[in-house]
Motif scaffolding. Structure first.
Motif, short mmCIF file in Angstrom:
data_model
loop_
_atom_site.label_atom_id
_atom_site.label_comp_id
_atom_site.label_asym_id
_atom_site.label_seq_id
_atom_site.Cartn_x
_atom_site.Cartn_y
_atom_site.Cartn_z
N TRP A 26 6.81 -22.37 10.79
CA TRP A 26 7.75 -21.48 11.47
C TRP A 26 9.18 -21.68 10.95
O TRP A 26 9.95 -20.73 10.84
CB TRP A 26 7.70 -21.70 12.98
N CYS A 29 9.57 -19.70 8.09
CA CYS A 29 9.55 -18.29 8.50
C CYS A 29 10.95 -17.83 8.91
O CYS A 29 11.39 -16.74 8.54
CB CYS A 29 8.58 -18.15 9.66
N VAL A 30 11.66 -18.67 9.68
CA VAL A 30 12.97 -18.27 10.22
C VAL A 30 14.14 -18.92 9.48
O VAL A 30 15.30 -18.71 9.84
CB VAL A 30 13.08 -18.58 11.73
N THR A 56 12.77 -20.15 18.72
CA THR A 56 11.95 -18.93 18.72
C THR A 56 10.47 -19.22 18.41
O THR A 56 9.67 -18.29 18.31
CB THR A 56 12.48 -17.92 17.68
N MET A 59 7.16 -17.44 19.74
CA MET A 59 6.73 -16.13 19.26
C MET A 59 5.66 -16.23 18.18
O MET A 59 5.01 -15.24 17.86
CB MET A 59 7.93 -15.33 18.76
N SER A 60 5.46 -17.44 17.65
CA SER A 60 4.35 -17.62 16.69
C SER A 60 3.01 -17.49 17.40
O SER A 60 1.98 -17.27 16.76
CB SER A 60 4.46 -18.98 16.00
N TYR A 176 8.21 -12.83 6.56
CA TYR A 176 8.25 -13.00 8.01
C TYR A 176 7.06 -12.30 8.67
O TYR A 176 6.44 -12.83 9.60
CB TYR A 176 9.56 -12.48 8.60
N CYS A 179 3.92 -14.49 8.27
CA CYS A 179 3.81 -15.72 9.05
C CYS A 179 3.93 -15.48 10.55
O CYS A 179 3.48 -16.31 11.35
CB CYS A 179 4.80 -16.77 8.58
N SER A 180 4.51 -14.35 10.97
CA SER A 180 4.67 -14.09 12.40
C SER A 180 3.58 -13.17 12.95
O SER A 180 3.30 -13.18 14.15
CB SER A 180 6.03 -13.44 12.67
N ASP A 182 3.94 -9.93 12.85
CA ASP A 182 4.60 -8.66 13.20
C ASP A 182 4.62 -7.77 11.96
O ASP A 182 5.53 -7.85 11.13
CB ASP A 182 6.01 -8.91 13.70
N HIS A 204 13.26 -7.43 11.35
CA HIS A 204 12.67 -7.92 12.60
C HIS A 204 13.74 -8.57 13.48
O HIS A 204 14.51 -9.42 13.01
CB HIS A 204 11.59 -8.97 12.33
#
Length: 275
Positions: A26, A29-30, A56, A59-60, A176, A179-180, A182, A204
């Protein structure tokens, strides 16, 4: 559009065993690499039992759930996100999580008619609530979503006062999304984004929020523990568009920060608080 009969519904719960590897994925990711997220010795120094998950991180879990009330074809726009922590989320914890559909209503905004949906992702360990992530989204009902017409601020002042700035390439958005989970087309497909009223893909909201958490690093270095983080998304940020992140102490002896983000034209992208 979500049928109002779903209001109050909950998903089945799922169990997640938090590992440092999950946290590390994560972080990538961020793009937030504070040592308490990556180095156990630093985490222990600050009083944690193991490496800490970024704010955050819950949210994963989100896209692991099947949401029977959502339709795949719905375009969903992030309006507001709030994270509340009752205790730190760290590696080694075993979290039972579930999602509740709290509220559905229809609202008229200047840009059109929307269905406003409030959902909460809750996480507990040993029946003690650890976090709540409240997500408010908009589903357009009748109109495309135009890019903002808000009056811009003085961009030179913004640049001077910014803590940092960045932009997000298509590769960033794709990473993103991968890995998320979305994978909404408005983030990845320019043709779809144009159909929805944008000139190109939009970033996002959770990617922006994840990066904005860096603004709290100085407070973390002073020993503060983040208890809550909320963000109101005011305007869309487009692919490859610069965003400037700004923070301001609410008072000298307070852990609370007011945070804002502006694009390269001086348009307000988000406003929020971290404490």
């Amino acid at each position: 559009m979500i049928n109002s009969s779903w209001e109050g519904a909950e998903t089945d719960s799922k169990n997640f065993s938090i590992t440092s590897e999950m946290i590390n994925r994560w972080i990538k990711c961020v793009q937030d690499k504070h040592p308490i997220y990556t180095d156990i010795q630093t985490s222990l120094k600050y009083g944690y039992n193991d490496v800490v998950a970024p704010p955050t991180f819950p949210m994963s879990f989100w896209h692991s759930f099947f949401l029977p009330w959502m339709k795949r074809e719905d375009t969903v726009i992030h309006q507001k996100q709030t994270f509340i922590y009752y205790s730190p989320l760290t590696a080694g914890m075993n979290i039972k999580a579930w999602i509740t559909l709290n509220e559905i209503n229809t609202i008229q905004l200047s840009s059109g008619l929307f269905q406003r949906v409030r959902q909460t992702l809750s996480g507990a360990e040993n029946k003690e609530l650890v976090f709540e992530a409240v997500i408010i989204t908009l589903i357009p009902l009748k109109h495309k979503i135009p890019e903002t017409s808000r009056k811009p601020k003085n961009i030179e002042n913004i640049k001077t006062n910014a803590d940092f700035d960045t932009s997000f390439s298509l590769e960033c958005l794709q990473h993103y999304a991968e890995c998320s989970g979305d994978i909404q087309p408005i983030h990845l497909d320019e043709r779809i984004a144009r159909q929805k009223g944008f000139s190109r893909q939009i970033v996002h909201g959770m990617l922006i929020m994840g990066l904005a958490a860096r603004l709290f690093h100085a407070k973390m270095n002073q020993g503060y523990i983040m208890r809550s983080f909320d963000m109101q998304f005011m305007s869309p940020l487009l692919r490859n568009e610069n965003i400037f992140f700004l923070s301001k102490n609410q008072s000298p002896n307070s852990s609370m920060l007011k945070v804002q983000g502006f694009n390269e034209r001086g348009t307000l992208i988000f406003t929020g608080t971290i404490q």
